[in-house]
Write a protein that holds these residues in place. Structure first.
Motif, PDB file in Angstrom:
ATOM      1  N   LEU A   1       0.834  -1.207   0.000  1.00 12.17           N
ATOM      2  CA  LEU A   1       0.000   0.000   0.000  1.00 12.17           C
ATOM      3  C   LEU A   1       0.868   1.256   0.000  1.00 12.17           C
ATOM      4  N   ALA A   2       1.942   1.248   0.766  1.00 13.96           N
ATOM      5  CA  ALA A   2       2.846   2.397   0.781  1.00 13.96           C
ATOM      6  C   ALA A   2       3.500   2.587  -0.580  1.00 13.96           C
TER       7      ALA A   2
ATOM      8  N   ALA B   1       2.280   1.610  -3.505  1.00 12.10           N
ATOM      9  CA  ALA B   1       1.266   2.086  -4.445  1.00 12.10           C
ATOM     10  C   ALA B   1       0.987   3.574  -4.238  1.00 12.10           C
ATOM     11  N   GLY B   2       0.949   3.990  -2.987  1.00 11.65           N
ATOM     12  CA  GLY B   2       0.751   5.410  -2.703  1.00 11.65           C
ATOM     13  C   GLY B   2       1.901   6.256  -3.208  1.00 11.65           C
ATOM     14  N   ALA B   3       3.120   5.777  -3.036  1.00 12.09           N
ATOM     15  CA  ALA B   3       4.286   6.520  -3.526  1.00 12.09           C
ATOM     16  C   ALA B   3       4.267   6.619  -5.045  1.00 12.09           C
TER      17      ALA B   3
ATOM     18  N   LYS C   1       1.599   6.495  -6.993  1.00 12.20           N
ATOM     19  CA  LYS C   1       0.493   7.381  -7.375  1.00 12.20           C
ATOM     20  C   LYS C   1       0.900   8.841  -7.178  1.00 12.20           C
ATOM     21  N   LEU C   2       1.524   9.142  -6.041  1.00 11.66           N
ATOM     22  CA  LEU C   2       1.969  10.515  -5.804  1.00 11.66           C
ATOM     23  C   LEU C   2       3.030  10.942  -6.809  1.00 11.66           C
TER      24      LEU C   2
ATOM     25  N   ARG D   1       3.304   9.838  -9.908  1.00 11.45           N
ATOM     26  CA  ARG D   1       2.629  10.073 -11.192  1.00 11.45           C
ATOM     27  C   ARG D   1       1.860  11.393 -11.161  1.00 11.45           C
TER      28      ARG D   1
ATOM     29  N   ARG E   1      10.390   4.859  -7.441  1.00  7.76           N
ATOM     30  CA  ARG E   1       9.980   5.392  -6.141  1.00  7.76           C
ATOM     31  C   ARG E   1       9.164   4.364  -5.361  1.00  7.76           C
ATOM     32  N   ALA E   2       8.312   3.633  -6.070  1.00  7.13           N
ATOM     33  CA  ALA E   2       7.518   2.599  -5.411  1.00  7.13           C
ATOM     34  C   ALA E   2       8.412   1.485  -4.873  1.00  7.13           C
TER      35      ALA E   2
ATOM     36  N   THR F   1      10.242   2.706  -1.790  1.00  3.58           N
ATOM     37  CA  THR F   1       9.345   2.759  -0.635  1.00  3.58           C
ATOM     38  C   THR F   1       9.069   1.358  -0.095  1.00  3.58           C
TER      39      THR F   1
END
Length: 64
Positions: A19-20, A22-24, A26-27, A29, A41-42, A45
């Motif tokens: 989840l972290a 995926a959030g990284a 998304k941020l 992008r 970055r993902a 993380t």
């Protein structure tokens, strides 16, 4: 019983790491990064969360 707790903890850490990551991504992008940069970055993380979990585990194990 202890094996089940360990397996559930591992699963929880992996879910949180994913989840972290995926959030990284998304941020990244949303910030305008390219797909390879967002993937980098993902991955960073994800590795950081796994490393943090291993460090905390080692520290707690050293207490006992």
């Amino acid at each position: 019983m202890a094996v089940a707790v360990v397996l559930l903890t591992i699963a929880l850490v992996l879910v949180i790491a994913l989840l972290a990551a995926a959030g990284a991504a998304k941020l990244a992008r949303m910030d305008g990064a390219s797909y390879p940069a967002a993937l980098t970055r993902a991955a960073t993380t994800f590795a950081a969360v796994i490393t943090l979990a291993a460090t905390v585990t080692a520290a707690v194990a050293a207490l006992y």
